[in-house]
Write a protein that holds these residues in place. Structure first.
Motif, PDB file in Angstrom:
ATOM      1  N   THR A  87       3.720 -38.095  88.953  1.00 15.67           N
ATOM      2  CA  THR A  87       3.807 -39.550  88.864  1.00 15.67           C
ATOM      3  C   THR A  87       5.270 -39.959  88.830  1.00 15.67           C
ATOM      4  O   THR A  87       6.076 -39.345  88.117  1.00 15.67           O
ATOM      5  N   LYS A  88       5.627 -40.985  89.565  1.00 12.00           N
ATOM      6  CA  LYS A  88       7.020 -41.423  89.670  1.00 12.00           C
ATOM      7  C   LYS A  88       7.589 -41.781  88.293  1.00 12.00           C
ATOM      8  O   LYS A  88       6.937 -42.447  87.497  1.00 12.00           O
ATOM      9  N   GLN A  89       8.821 -41.339  88.038  1.00 13.33           N
ATOM     10  CA  GLN A  89       9.485 -41.586  86.757  1.00 13.33           C
ATOM     11  C   GLN A  89      10.634 -42.582  86.921  1.00 13.33           C
ATOM     12  O   GLN A  89      11.400 -42.511  87.879  1.00 13.33           O
ATOM     13  N   HIS A  90      10.736 -43.485  85.945  1.00 14.21           N
ATOM     14  CA  HIS A  90      11.756 -44.528  85.940  1.00 14.21           C
ATOM     15  C   HIS A  90      12.578 -44.431  84.652  1.00 14.21           C
ATOM     16  O   HIS A  90      12.194 -43.743  83.703  1.00 14.21           O
ATOM     17  N   GLU A 137       9.302 -33.388  96.398  1.00 18.76           N
ATOM     18  CA  GLU A 137       7.919 -33.353  95.947  1.00 18.76           C
ATOM     19  C   GLU A 137       7.596 -34.499  94.999  1.00 18.76           C
ATOM     20  O   GLU A 137       6.438 -34.924  94.901  1.00 18.76           O
ATOM     21  N   LEU A 138       8.607 -34.979  94.264  1.00 18.79           N
ATOM     22  CA  LEU A 138       8.376 -36.038  93.284  1.00 18.79           C
ATOM     23  C   LEU A 138       9.630 -36.881  93.132  1.00 18.79           C
ATOM     24  O   LEU A 138      10.729 -36.346  92.956  1.00 18.79           O
ATOM     25  N   GLU A 175      13.780 -33.062  91.788  1.00 17.59           N
ATOM     26  CA  GLU A 175      12.842 -32.272  90.990  1.00 17.59           C
ATOM     27  C   GLU A 175      13.571 -31.237  90.138  1.00 17.59           C
ATOM     28  O   GLU A 175      14.362 -30.441  90.650  1.00 17.59           O
ATOM     29  N   SER A 176      13.256 -31.214  88.838  1.00 17.93           N
ATOM     30  CA  SER A 176      13.950 -30.312  87.923  1.00 17.93           C
ATOM     31  C   SER A 176      13.684 -28.844  88.230  1.00 17.93           C
ATOM     32  O   SER A 176      14.464 -27.977  87.835  1.00 17.93           O
ATOM     33  N   TRP A 177      12.578 -28.542  88.887  1.00 24.56           N
ATOM     34  CA  TRP A 177      12.211 -27.156  89.158  1.00 24.56           C
ATOM     35  C   TRP A 177      12.726 -26.665  90.511  1.00 24.56           C
ATOM     36  O   TRP A 177      12.503 -25.515  90.885  1.00 24.56           O
ATOM     37  N   LEU A 178      13.437 -27.528  91.253  1.00 27.01           N
ATOM     38  CA  LEU A 178      13.948 -27.161  92.572  1.00 27.01           C
ATOM     39  C   LEU A 178      15.481 -27.203  92.595  1.00 27.01           C
ATOM     40  O   LEU A 178      16.119 -27.795  91.722  1.00 27.01           O
ATOM     41  N   LYS A 179      16.078 -26.611  93.624  1.00 28.21           N
ATOM     42  CA  LYS A 179      17.526 -26.469  93.692  1.00 28.21           C
ATOM     43  C   LYS A 179      18.270 -27.776  93.960  1.00 28.21           C
ATOM     44  O   LYS A 179      19.498 -27.833  93.817  1.00 28.21           O
ATOM     45  N   ASP A 180      17.559 -28.834  94.344  1.00 29.50           N
ATOM     46  CA  ASP A 180      18.227 -30.100  94.668  1.00 29.50           C
ATOM     47  C   ASP A 180      18.356 -31.046  93.484  1.00 29.50           C
ATOM     48  O   ASP A 180      18.791 -32.188  93.654  1.00 29.50           O
ATOM     49  N   THR A 212      14.089 -19.796  93.612  1.00 34.77           N
ATOM     50  CA  THR A 212      12.647 -19.797  93.369  1.00 34.77           C
ATOM     51  C   THR A 212      12.257 -21.003  92.526  1.00 34.77           C
ATOM     52  O   THR A 212      12.869 -21.256  91.481  1.00 34.77           O
ATOM     53  N   PRO A 213      11.256 -21.787  92.934  1.00 35.02           N
ATOM     54  CA  PRO A 213      10.834 -22.935  92.131  1.00 35.02           C
ATOM     55  C   PRO A 213      10.439 -22.510  90.717  1.00 35.02           C
ATOM     56  O   PRO A 213       9.786 -21.487  90.529  1.00 35.02           O
TER      57      PRO A 213
END
Length: 362
Positions: free
Chosen positions: A197-200, A231-232, A255-260, A323-324
């Protein structure tokens, strides 16, 4: 006889010359070794610790850090920024209740002479992470190591008059602006059945360190191209940074779980402006700190100063691999300011590269 003395003199002079040569080659060695040790001690390398969501507060000559571990919260103290000290457990989540599981991103603050820890938790273990809310603990003594009393869940919704109408909320941080205490956090517009769900970013006034006294106001959404496309879409982990007349909320996006994963910035051009007015916050044109091929997924930062207060430092976490997932470590580096008063975080320094220790650290 004279010939005999001449032979002895020649032998003596030869031995003296040999010893002199040995002395000239051997004696300096300890000096070089000591110099090397002294030079090495003036540097450190990242990462400085295991973990994520680093929080450090400098009070006087002491650094206090805070983190989540084993269904609880720890606090440490140290005179050195590069070595944050032993992690001492100060609070354990209850077996049941809204804050029994998923303890995230605690922050320790000294407000009005008392120690408080703000944290995120949920009533159900594991994912989907749809039950997360924000709470606060208060130390029952004058010590940052507690014991701590649970002051309950903070209100993070749209109608203070309706009990139980809190909305999903994580990464809450309190701060003062122009004498007023505020809270900022990451939240959902409405509670949902999926954590995709989108976070603000939201802000609200506080009447004291454990009571939010106004309905929330949304001040940022993931709308820019550098905040979206993965992804989110999310904005999270807001942290206040002040310099002269300007105030900044540095936040994490992607995304906190991805490299970006990366940092963005909201600017309040004048700390006397009302932070409850969304138009007063201006978003940066792009990320203000992001990873590279050697440092991945930089985010969720905190700020402090060197022991002698002459330098500004950012602490943040980075992913251990492409790795995610949430395998991360804690890093730190000095940052500077532009001529017009904006923070300049530079580029993340790769692991293992020598970095000068903070100014004044012994």
């Amino acid at each position: 006889m004279i010939h005999h003395y001449r032979k002895l003199l020649i032998v003596f002079l030869g031995q003296a010359l040999l010893l002199g040569c040995k002395a000239s080659t051997i004696a300096p060695a300890p000096v070089r070794t000591e110099t090397t040790q002294a030079s090495t001690s003036l540097f450190f390398t990242n990462p400085v610790a295991e973990g994520a969501d680093p929080w450090v507060l400098k009070v006087g000559d002491v650094y206090y850090s805070c983190g989540a571990s084993n269904k609880g919260i720890y606090v440490s103290q140290s005179s050195k920024l590069t070595k944050l000290g032993e992690r001492v457990p100060v609070w354990k989540a209850p077996a049941n209740g809204w804050n029994a599981h998923n303890i995230w991103a605690p922050e320790i603050h000294l407000i009005q002479g008392k120690w408080y820890i703000y944290y995120t938790a949920g009533k159900e273990p594991g994912g989907p992470f749809i039950h997360q809310r924000s709470g606060v603990l208060e130390s029952a003594t004058s010590s940052p190591f507690g014991p701590y009393v649970d002051k309950g869940m903070l209100y993070t919704g749209d109608n203070l008059q309706v009990p139980g109408s809190e909305k999903w909320a994580i990464d809450l941080t309190p701060f003062y602006l122009n004498g007023q205490l505020y809270a900022a956090w990451s939240g959902w517009e409405e509670n949902a059945l999926t954590d995709r769900t989108k976070q603000h970013l939201y802000i609200a006034r506080m009447s004291n360190p454990w009571i939010i006294s106004s309905n929330r106001v949304k001040i940022s959404s993931p709308t820019q191209s550098w905040e979206t496309g993965g992804e989110l879409d999310l904005n999270e982990g807001p942290e206040l940074l002040k310099k002269k007349e300007k105030a900044f909320l540095i936040y994490s996006t992607r995304e906190s779980w991805l490299k970006d994963y990366r940092l963005g910035q909201l600017t309040l051009a004048d700390t006397l402006s009302d932070p409850m007015q969304p138009r007063n916050w201006v978003k940066s044109d792009g990320p203000v700190f992001q990873g590279n091929e050697q440092v991945l997924g930089v985010g969720h930062c905190s700020f402090t100063t060197s022991p002698d207060n002459t330098e500004d430092w950012i602490l943040y976490h980075a992913k251990k691999s492409v790795t995610p997932g949430w395998q991360r470590d804690i890093r730190m580096q000095k940052f500077t300011w532009t001529a017009d008063g904006y923070p300049d975080f530079g580029q993340p320094i790769p692991a293992g590269v020598p970095v000068p220790v903070p100014s004044g650290e012994k």
